[in-house]
Write a protein that holds these residues in place. Sequence first.
Motif, PDB file in Angstrom:
ATOM      1  N   ILE A   1       0.881  -1.167   0.000  1.00 15.37           N
ATOM      2  CA  ILE A   1       0.000   0.000   0.000  1.00 15.37           C
ATOM      3  C   ILE A   1       0.918   1.217   0.000  1.00 15.37           C
ATOM      4  O   ILE A   1       1.741   1.385   0.903  1.00 15.37           O
ATOM      5  CB  ILE A   1      -0.933  -0.018   1.216  1.00 15.37           C
ATOM      6  N   LYS A   2       0.777   2.042  -1.056  1.00 11.29           N
ATOM      7  CA  LYS A   2       1.793   3.054  -1.321  1.00 11.29           C
ATOM      8  C   LYS A   2       1.220   4.461  -1.205  1.00 11.29           C
ATOM      9  O   LYS A   2       0.051   4.710  -1.536  1.00 11.29           O
ATOM     10  CB  LYS A   2       2.391   2.838  -2.706  1.00 11.29           C
ATOM     11  N   HIS A   3       2.047   5.365  -0.727  1.00 11.64           N
ATOM     12  CA  HIS A   3       1.663   6.756  -0.551  1.00 11.64           C
ATOM     13  C   HIS A   3       2.756   7.662  -1.097  1.00 11.64           C
ATOM     14  O   HIS A   3       3.930   7.470  -0.791  1.00 11.64           O
ATOM     15  CB  HIS A   3       1.448   7.070   0.937  1.00 11.64           C
ATOM     16  N   ASP A   4       2.350   8.628  -1.890  1.00 14.78           N
ATOM     17  CA  ASP A   4       3.258   9.636  -2.441  1.00 14.78           C
ATOM     18  C   ASP A   4       2.965  10.938  -1.710  1.00 14.78           C
ATOM     19  O   ASP A   4       2.126  11.723  -2.125  1.00 14.78           O
ATOM     20  CB  ASP A   4       3.016   9.764  -3.944  1.00 14.78           C
ATOM     21  N   ILE A   5       3.638  11.149  -0.586  1.00 15.97           N
ATOM     22  CA  ILE A   5       3.289  12.282   0.284  1.00 15.97           C
ATOM     23  C   ILE A   5       4.446  13.264   0.369  1.00 15.97           C
ATOM     24  O   ILE A   5       5.593  12.937   0.034  1.00 15.97           O
ATOM     25  CB  ILE A   5       2.870  11.803   1.692  1.00 15.97           C
ATOM     26  N   ALA A   6       4.141  14.461   0.837  1.00 14.06           N
ATOM     27  CA  ALA A   6       5.177  15.454   1.097  1.00 14.06           C
ATOM     28  C   ALA A   6       4.855  16.178   2.386  1.00 14.06           C
ATOM     29  O   ALA A   6       3.679  16.439   2.685  1.00 14.06           O
ATOM     30  CB  ALA A   6       5.283  16.457  -0.049  1.00 14.06           C
ATOM     31  N   VAL A   7       5.873  16.461   3.147  1.00 13.05           N
ATOM     32  CA  VAL A   7       5.773  17.335   4.314  1.00 13.05           C
ATOM     33  C   VAL A   7       6.933  18.328   4.221  1.00 13.05           C
ATOM     34  O   VAL A   7       7.876  18.116   3.456  1.00 13.05           O
ATOM     35  CB  VAL A   7       5.844  16.540   5.643  1.00 13.05           C
ATOM     36  N   PRO A   8       6.878  19.423   4.965  1.00 11.36           N
ATOM     37  CA  PRO A   8       8.035  20.330   4.962  1.00 11.36           C
ATOM     38  C   PRO A   8       9.316  19.561   5.287  1.00 11.36           C
ATOM     39  O   PRO A   8       9.310  18.649   6.115  1.00 11.36           O
ATOM     40  CB  PRO A   8       7.690  21.336   6.064  1.00 11.36           C
ATOM     41  N   VAL A   9      10.388  19.911   4.619  1.00 14.83           N
ATOM     42  CA  VAL A   9      11.635  19.148   4.744  1.00 14.83           C
ATOM     43  C   VAL A   9      12.036  18.963   6.207  1.00 14.83           C
ATOM     44  O   VAL A   9      12.398  17.860   6.640  1.00 14.83           O
ATOM     45  CB  VAL A   9      12.768  19.848   3.955  1.00 14.83           C
ATOM     46  N   ALA A  10      11.940  20.015   6.982  1.00 16.89           N
ATOM     47  CA  ALA A  10      12.351  19.938   8.386  1.00 16.89           C
ATOM     48  C   ALA A  10      11.473  19.003   9.205  1.00 16.89           C
ATOM     49  O   ALA A  10      11.881  18.533  10.275  1.00 16.89           O
ATOM     50  CB  ALA A  10      12.329  21.333   9.007  1.00 16.89           C
TER      51      ALA A  10
ATOM     52  N   GLY B   1      15.489  15.641   0.220  1.00 17.14           N
ATOM     53  CA  GLY B   1      15.879  17.024  -0.028  1.00 17.14           C
ATOM     54  C   GLY B   1      14.718  17.953  -0.312  1.00 17.14           C
ATOM     55  O   GLY B   1      14.826  19.167  -0.105  1.00 17.14           O
ATOM     56  N   ASP B   2      13.576  17.423  -0.797  1.00 14.17           N
ATOM     57  CA  ASP B   2      12.421  18.291  -1.041  1.00 14.17           C
ATOM     58  C   ASP B   2      11.198  17.871  -0.228  1.00 14.17           C
ATOM     59  O   ASP B   2      10.098  18.385  -0.441  1.00 14.17           O
ATOM     60  CB  ASP B   2      12.083  18.371  -2.537  1.00 14.17           C
ATOM     61  N   GLY B   3      11.366  16.928   0.714  1.00 14.84           N
ATOM     62  CA  GLY B   3      10.280  16.560   1.608  1.00 14.84           C
ATOM     63  C   GLY B   3       9.301  15.546   1.067  1.00 14.84           C
ATOM     64  O   GLY B   3       8.292  15.251   1.706  1.00 14.84           O
TER      65      GLY B   3
END
Length: 470
Positions: A346-355, A384-386
Amino acid sequence: MSLTPDLIARFSALVPAGQALSDTADQAAYLTEWRDRWTGKAALVLRPGSTEDVAAIVRLAAETRTALVPQGGNTGLVGGQIPDTSGDQIVVSLTRMSRIRAVDAPGQSITVEAGVTLKAVQDAADDAGLLFPLSLAAEGSATIGGNLSTNAGGTAVLAYGNARDLALGLEVVLPNGDIWNGLRTLRKDNTGYDLKNLFIGAEGTLGLITAASLKLFPKPVAKATIFAATPSARAALAALSQLRALAPGTVTTFELMPRFGVDLVLATAPHARDPLSQSSPWYVLAEISTQSAHGFTAAVEHALAAILETGNLTDAVLASSGAQAAAFWHLREAMSEAQKSVGGSIKHDIAVPVAAVPDFLDAALPTVAALVPGCRPCPFGHLGDGNLHFNISEPDGADTAVFLARRADLNAVVFDLVAKFGGSISAEHGIGIDKRAILPSVKSPVELGLMRQVKAMLDPSGIMNPGKLL
């Protein structure tokens, strides 16, 4: 509406002989997503060879209110390029539109048709002594039209941006069949709304991108590729800051990989080998590019030595050849495919702020483990880009169907945490079919209302990739 034989014949006449596919066997490659998650039916698959062909198709579709599904290399991961199961939609494959129209070396731009593969654009730029930096695992078959329609990211976003940042202009066939020629290569054009950005990331729901003018960059004189061990995601993030401060040139890639994922690749991928002698919980794949080769390698080695002394990296190897660098990349690029060897994922392509990446992982890993005991998370990707591919493999020995039935439960807890950390449920793959129902929970009513107004204005008949995104 069902397409009558007469209407099918009218559409078929708009493309060259042999480029209107009505036989089910001939259509098969265009109707299934590569992971077999979505399979549709189509009245026709049309393969236009020019912008004028596309415009003629769209004009007839507008006249007859026929739904069109644009498709590039069919490498999308959220079903946006697949027709529904009604059999009343027409797939418009743009892969025959594969001409590189112009390369402007002094102006550092390239103009290509939508069906040109990403690899072909990279090669054309290289032949001109320049660089097109967008890079992703499917670049040999993914097309520029699809890359722009999904606002593709890839491995060099932290240095060059995503597809949106690399586009100077577009040519688009609008839902009424008009052709908008916005193929400008200007770096400055302050004359009103930036129309191209309506279509980038719109997943073909507002019009069909038929060509694009793209930014090129100076080719690096030298590049260093590093494979390194790190004790944690938090240490890896600290190492990124140190590398940026200490290394010569520009950090163009910084990827994070867990030991579980590396082990899967080592077990399944031909010729894969572990670059380091001892195992580590996490690994980093980094690239540094420079326009000045003098003393570059020594300076990179000095930077690595300094970071190793802090413990944020515990071991590292610097590629000594292009072949070794490719071997490092193979460990990263084969990771998603390697997960198939241990059952369902089960796959997720997520982003959060890098920090926030370390805190997100600290919260998400125990949360999914508590929800599905024994599951095997494999979070990897673009630290590098979260952007993380937060993939979860089934427990060892589990019933795959039972595990995959927990998709909604796992999605809910992962996306709740993404929201808590101010992130996005789709960093680079798009919405398509897969996340359409979830979008209202992460977009405000104002945002969704604006999106629907734009859709209604440009595509009042709803013929452009219906059922996707909105």
